[in-house]
Design a protein around this motif. Structure first.
Motif: not given
Length: 400
Positions: A22-28, A64-65
């Motif tokens: 969770p949170g490993a990639a940036a959200a839109a 979300n991501d």
């Protein structure tokens, strides 16, 4: 069931091969999200979703991501021997046999009603969510709203979002329990919302089909899906065969011929027995030097659930193991095989013992574990590909 590679990541995560924290990639970007939601609200209303349902489900919602998952299809790049090692290991076989015993009565009723055998249903359940241990953790509504506003297939995801909201409105799922995969699949057997609407059945008879809280409803709904996809009662999904030396005949699962045709070309079952009746196509997932399978139209029914041959093969082989069958007769053509989940957990423990940061020691090959493997490989002069393989585990066991 899916026009997107959602189950590719889900099955790889279930196998312990792939995970994103969770949170490993940036959200839109969120700047225009309220405007997008306002447009979606109008579309939802046209599909029968009340303003109250929409507002309750999207209150304070932020993107979300999930967007980066659209370009990740690990099921099509992971070596088949790694994929199969994680999905069809002794742990999953043992757990599946326990579930067959636990749910014997509803499975008997489901078999009688839909004609889909219990071993395939439980195998699919095991691959999709590890028998309910891994539903996914993202809000279904949040993921589908993000993909509707910023995704590559907004029209598809809008339809799934409206279906999800309709499910909430009917009361088939609780809002606080509506979580799933990055693309919005949910429940024990990971249905997309529109698939739920078309196929969900109420096996327990409480007035609501519930594939999150009810295993019988989830398995019955999956049987209904497979039946509608062409499942033929009493027909095997396929079986392993032995090719004659220098085989030069047709290949391809869709290149189906009567079993008599394959017999004439020198094929026999892996145990040496005749092929029997029916028809099938020849599947060679690792080429002519690896295991070979004759697969039937029931393999195609499984394939519709997630359009990858390795996925359908894992379901079929796991179902055979649950029925009491053994490992494949022909080994995979590699000198560095993949690891079962218990071995992956040992690998993580040994890496942690060397001071590597690996995150949770759960057998899932997440970002930190893969980075630790790559660093360890590099320290030994090995190719730093981050792959959890037998050679890496042996090097750790040897104290290198």
């Amino acid at each position: 069931m899916r026009s997107i590679p959602r189950a590719a990541a889900a099955a790889l995560a279930a196998a312990g091969l792939f995970a994103v924290s969770p949170g490993a990639a940036a959200a839109a970007p969120a700047a225009d999200f309220p405007a997008c939601l306002a447009q979606l609200k109008a579309g939802a209303a046209a599909r029968g979703v009340s303003p109250a349902t929409f507002d309750a489900a999207t209150a304070d919602l932020q993107p979300n991501d999930v967007l980066h998952f659209q370009d990740e299809q690990p099921e099509f790049t992971t070596p088949v021997w790694d994929y199969m090692a994680g999905l069809v290991d002794q742990e999953r076989v043992d757990d599946g046999k326990a579930m067959l015993e636990r749910y014997a009565e509803p499975l008997k009723r489901i078999e009688a009603r839909f004609g889909v055998n219990r071993y395939v249903l439980v195998a699919l359940w095991g691959v999709e969510s590890d028998y309910g241990k891994n539903f996914g953790y993202r809000s279904v509504v949040q993921s589908l709203a993000t993909l509707s506003c910023y995704g590559k297939k907004p029209g598809y995801y809008e339809g799934e979002l409206f279906a999800a909201l309709s499910i909430l409105q009917r009361g088939d799922v609780r809002a606080d329990n509506f979580v799933g995969s990055w693309a919005g699949a949910f429940g024990h057997t990971q249905f997309m919302p529109s698939t739920f609407q078309r196929n969900a059945v109420d096996i327990e008879g409480d007035g609501h089909p519930n594939i999150i809280d009810s295993v019988p409803d989830a398995l019955g709904s999956t049987a209904n899906y497979l039946k509608k996809s062409g499942w033929v009662a009493g027909l095997p999904w396929g079986f392993e065969v032995k090719l004659p030396a220098n085989y030069a005949g047709p290949v391809g699962r869709k290149n189906r011929h009567p079993m008599a045709f394959w017999s004439a070309h020198g094929l026999r079952r892996a145990d040496g027995s005749p092929l029997g009746p029916g028809a099938g196509g020849l599947l060679l997932p690792a080429g002519r030097s690896g295991p070979a399978f004759l697969v039937t139209t029931n393999f195609e029914a499984i394939y519709t659930y997630n359009a990858a041959e390795t996925y359908a093969l894992a379901i079929g082989h796991l179902s055979d193991r649950l029925r009491g069958g053994g490992p494949l007769a022909t080994p995979w053509p590699t000198d560095d095989p993949g690891l079962a989940r218990v071995q992956r957990r040992e690998l993580q423990e040994r890496l942690a013992g060397k001071g590597f940061e690996i995150g949770n020691r759960d057998g899932v090959m997440g970002t930190k574990t893969r980075a630790a493997i790559a660093s360890f490989q590099q320290s030994l002069g090995m190719k730093p590909d981050g792959r959890a393989s037998a050679s890496v585990l042996k090097a750790l066991q040897d104290g290198r």
